[in-house]
Scaffold this motif. Structure first.
Motif: not given
Length: 221
Positions: A137-142, A152-157
């Motif tokens: 979703d982050f890839w789609r929107l941003q 971002y993946a590292q952050k939310i993990v």
């Protein structure tokens, strides 16, 4: 190499890759999971999976079939297989397959549980898919670069109290066989916004004590 060359693909490959090939690969993942039983070793499960795929018409693979049980779910495709790794009655496992259907590459991965596993194992099985969805979703929107997608993946993990592991699981191209004719670049290394219907997102997370992990993989779309 330019974005155009890295993301080059035969126009005739996109539609079947996103529909028939992807659907067949997911159907195979779920069927193979249903055939995996406690007491089976990882190597027996891989042999069974490959036999099943051959029965479905798969003649070649773009990567080897990977199935990991229990504590071995912290390992991925570059790690050696251990002898006598057997699925327990209550256990966690994942499947990662890369069959080629009519010269189009398929690649999907998913984590499963059997029996009465721990709450932590149930949670990580759900969380890895939720994290995958958030990253997509982050890839789609941003419209971010591959490197920003990794950050971002590292952050939310980390926020979910897991480790993003191992470091070499970075995602990759997908196309008609072989995508390596275009590029061997990894998704998380890209300095541009990756296009849809070209790149596979891989999320492999591990518990902080490295007792078990979970994996989910699909094409960005």
């Amino acid at each position: 190499m330019s974005k155009e060359l890295i993301e080059k693909i035969s126009p005739e490959a996109i539609e079947p890759m996103m529909t028939r090939t992807r659907d067949k690969t997911w159907q195979a993942i779920n069927k193979i999971a249903s055939l995996i039983k406690p007491g089976m070793s990882e190597k027996e499960a891989i042999k069974m999976a490959n036999q099943y795929l051959a029965q479905q018409g798969v003649k070649k693979f773009w990567h080897q079939t990977h199935i990991r049980f229990g504590c071995n779910t912290i390992y991925s495709f570059n790690d050696p297989y251990l002898e006598n790794s057997v699925l327990k009655i209550d256990d966690i496992f994942f499947i990662d397959i890369g069959p080629i259907w009519e010269n189009i590459e398929g690649d999907c991965g998913k984590t499963f549980i059997v029996g009465d596993v721990t709450d932590e194992q149930k949670k990580i099985t759900q969380d890895v898919k939720n994290i995958f969805d958030k990253v997509q979703d982050f890839w789609r929107l941003q419209k971010v670069t591959g490197k920003e997608l990794h950050d971002y993946a590292q952050k939310i993990v980390i926020e979910a109290d897991y480790l993003l592991n191992p470091a070499y699981v970075k995602g990759h191209r997908l196309s008609e066989f072989s995508h390596k004719l275009y590029t061997s670049e990894k998704l998380f290394d890209l300095d541009f916004n990756p296009a849809g219907e070209r790149w596979v997102l891989e999320i492999h997370i591990c518990s902080k004590d490295l007792k078990f992990g979970a994996f989910y993989e699909d094409i960005l779309h």
